[in-house]
Scaffold this active site. Structure first.
Site, mmCIF file in Angstrom:
data_model
loop_
_atom_site.group_PDB
_atom_site.id
_atom_site.type_symbol
_atom_site.label_atom_id
_atom_site.label_comp_id
_atom_site.label_asym_id
_atom_site.label_seq_id
_atom_site.Cartn_x
_atom_site.Cartn_y
_atom_site.Cartn_z
ATOM 1 N N CYS A 1 -37.205 65.685 -15.826
ATOM 2 C CA CYS A 1 -36.429 66.584 -16.675
ATOM 3 C C CYS A 1 -37.324 67.725 -17.135
ATOM 4 O O CYS A 1 -38.306 67.502 -17.848
ATOM 5 C CB CYS A 1 -35.874 65.833 -17.870
ATOM 6 S SG CYS A 1 -34.855 64.419 -17.397
ATOM 7 N N CYS B 1 -35.040 70.186 -35.161
ATOM 8 C CA CYS B 1 -35.991 70.459 -34.092
ATOM 9 C C CYS B 1 -37.360 70.872 -34.605
ATOM 10 O O CYS B 1 -37.491 71.787 -35.415
ATOM 11 C CB CYS B 1 -35.438 71.542 -33.175
ATOM 12 S SG CYS B 1 -36.484 71.850 -31.745
ATOM 13 N N CYS C 1 -33.740 67.667 -13.219
ATOM 14 C CA CYS C 1 -32.769 68.153 -14.195
ATOM 15 C C CYS C 1 -33.422 69.271 -14.996
ATOM 16 O O CYS C 1 -34.558 69.134 -15.446
ATOM 17 C CB CYS C 1 -32.345 67.024 -15.126
ATOM 18 S SG CYS C 1 -31.256 67.552 -16.469
ATOM 19 N N CYS D 1 -39.566 78.747 -30.763
ATOM 20 C CA CYS D 1 -38.149 78.949 -30.451
ATOM 21 C C CYS D 1 -37.487 79.811 -31.524
ATOM 22 O O CYS D 1 -37.706 79.596 -32.724
ATOM 23 C CB CYS D 1 -37.439 77.597 -30.357
ATOM 24 S SG CYS D 1 -35.701 77.750 -29.874
ATOM 25 N N CYS E 1 -32.185 75.238 -35.178
ATOM 26 C CA CYS E 1 -31.677 73.864 -35.197
ATOM 27 C C CYS E 1 -32.478 73.017 -36.182
ATOM 28 O O CYS E 1 -33.685 72.842 -36.031
ATOM 29 C CB CYS E 1 -31.762 73.266 -33.792
ATOM 30 S SG CYS E 1 -30.980 74.280 -32.517
ATOM 31 N N CYS F 1 -25.230 66.743 -17.905
ATOM 32 C CA CYS F 1 -25.811 65.764 -18.832
ATOM 33 C C CYS F 1 -25.657 66.325 -20.231
ATOM 34 O O CYS F 1 -26.102 67.438 -20.508
ATOM 35 C CB CYS F 1 -27.293 65.556 -18.478
ATOM 36 S SG CYS F 1 -28.219 64.616 -19.710
ATOM 37 N N ARG G 1 -28.135 57.022 -21.713
ATOM 38 C CA ARG G 1 -29.591 57.007 -21.763
ATOM 39 C C ARG G 1 -30.096 56.862 -23.195
ATOM 40 O O ARG G 1 -29.679 57.593 -24.089
ATOM 41 C CB ARG G 1 -30.175 58.289 -21.166
ATOM 42 C CG ARG G 1 -31.697 58.302 -21.238
ATOM 43 C CD ARG G 1 -32.351 59.427 -20.459
ATOM 44 N NE ARG G 1 -31.726 59.535 -19.155
ATOM 45 C CZ ARG G 1 -31.025 60.606 -18.802
ATOM 46 N NH1 ARG G 1 -30.878 61.604 -19.627
ATOM 47 N NH2 ARG G 1 -30.471 60.640 -17.621
#
Length: 419
Positions: free
Chosen positions: A109, A72, A142, A65, A69, A202, A272
């Site tokens: 998901c 992560c 999702c 990526c 972040c 979400c 969740r």
């Protein structure tokens, strides 16, 4: 406690607590913990009964990526030894999803690392959604693909997506300390795009990154204002090889207080329990079921969760039941708004309205419309198992790599998934 009686009354009326009340929940003592759980449990049961919705993650593209972040394991420059692979083929993703559905998951998901999808990526994910829905009748899907450009949410909706996940993660005031390559406003914009397209929005948070109580309350109040159908609560997994590897700030008691606070602020929303529950709650996971009404089944994005059968046993042993495919998730008053926004389908509410107001028709056993989504778009969704005996709290700065089980099975591997 007067505080808890007040919060229960407000939760049953869908009335927003004051900031001072939300902060007071986080400040309660361990001696008061069971009282806090019991109070929040009354609110949870009012709107969701004793049902637990199961969700299953499929990591479509892992690692590599370009975003930075700090939490992560897939971030730019991460030295975490996670799986790295490019896009799964639609049939591969469908096969992975089938394992979760067979285990009782009603929502799949689909997550992909990266800043956001290209139009070609959206087309690719659309084919994957079609393959999953063709093989698994009635399953909800999702998408969690990062920042959306104009028109992409609509294209995902038209391709069959039911929901879109994009987490705020932390408060606006501290967001720049966590990520430099995009802004808090970028994340808010993507959630709003999902809303506007009629997708079930979400959006949630990651706790344990060194934030203050005020930061936690700020992000949860911001989420309430955005009004997603689903709020995933992730607990930071301090992956070795990431900037936050030494941030072991959570105890099981702290995690439960955070979940209770979220339930009081978002009483009739699907809350969740997402990444990090096995690491930080450990043997106290069953207590969390009195606060949340949704969990992930089995493994996560870049790490292993506890066995799917162990999740099912935990739900049954705690006196809860798995939410069936034919049962809607949200209370009826939210489901009606969702259907109107999506033209009769599975969608989200209109633009960020407050939930305050009359209780409507949301009784605990109502048959509401589904509204979930996935956890964090990146490593915040990564939970781990290995629930060996550990101290109640690690020493500050101590790296607990023994608790971090990197995922080596399921999507992107030749080994069977854990569902």
């Amino acid at each position: 406690m007067d505080l808890l009686n007040t919060l229960v009354d407000k939760g049953l009326r869908r009335e927003l607590p004051t900031r001072e009340e939300a902060l007071a929940v986080l400040a309660t003592s361990d001696d008061e913990l069971l009282d806090v759980v019991a109070a929040a449990g009354k609110v949870r049961r009012q709107w969701f009964g004793r049902r637990v919705k199961l969700n299953y993650l499929v990591n479509l593209k892992s690692g590599l990526c370009p975003e930075d972040c700090s939490y992560c394991s897939q971030r730019l420059g991460s030295k975490a030894e996670i799986l790295k692979y490019t896009w799964l083929k639609p049939e591969e993703a469908s096969q992975a999803a089938a394992a979760g559905v067979a285990g009782g998951a009603k929502r799949v998901c689909l997550v992909a690392s990266g800043r956001g999808p290209t139009d070609r990526d959206v087309e690719r994910v659309g084919k994957t959604i079609a393959a999953i829905k063709e093989q698994n009748e009635g399953v909800e899907v999702c998408a969690c693909l990062g920042l959306l450009s104009d028109g992409q949410a609509e294209r995902l909706r038209d391709a069959g997506a039911d929901a879109y996940n994009h987490n705020l993660n932390t408060s606006e005031a501290t967001y720049g300390q966590i990520t430099k390559t995009h802004t808090y406003a970028d994340r808010v914009d993507t959630v709003q795009k999902a809303h506007a397209a009629g997708l079930s929005a979400c959006s949630g948070l990651i706790a344990g990154m060194g934030e203050s109580d005020e930061d936690l309350v700020d992000v949860v109040y911001s989420l309430r204002e955005l009004d997603p159908d689903s709020v995933p609560v992730n607990f930071l997994i301090p992956f070795e090889g990431t900037p936050l590897a030494k941030e072991w700030n959570l105890t099981p008691q702290r995690a439960l207080r955070i979940l209770a606070m979220v339930r009081f602020v978002c009483p009739d929303v699907e809350v969740r329990l997402a990444g990090g529950r096995e690491v930080h709650l450990r043997s106290m996971q069953p207590l969390a079921l009195h606060l949340v009404n949704s969990i992930f089944l089995g493994d996560y994005l870049t790490s292993e969760g506890q066995a799917g059968q162990a999740d099912l046993d935990m739900i049954a042993d705690a006196g809860f039941e798995v939410e069936g495919a034919g049962t809607s998730t949200l209370p009826a008053h939210r489901a009606d708004i969702a259907e109107a926004a999506a033209g009769g389908g599975c969608g989200s509410h209109g633009g960020g309205a407050s939930l305050c107001g009359p209780a409507g028709s949301g009784d605990a056993d109502a048959d509401p419309a589904s509204g979930a989504g996935c956890g964090s778009a990146c490593g915040g969704c990564s939970g781990h198992a290995d629930a060996a005996p550990v101290p109640v709290r690690a020493d500050a700065g101590e790296v607990r790599s023994d608790l971090v089980a990197v995922r080596r099975r399921g999507a992107g591997t030749d080994l069977a998934p854990n569902a």
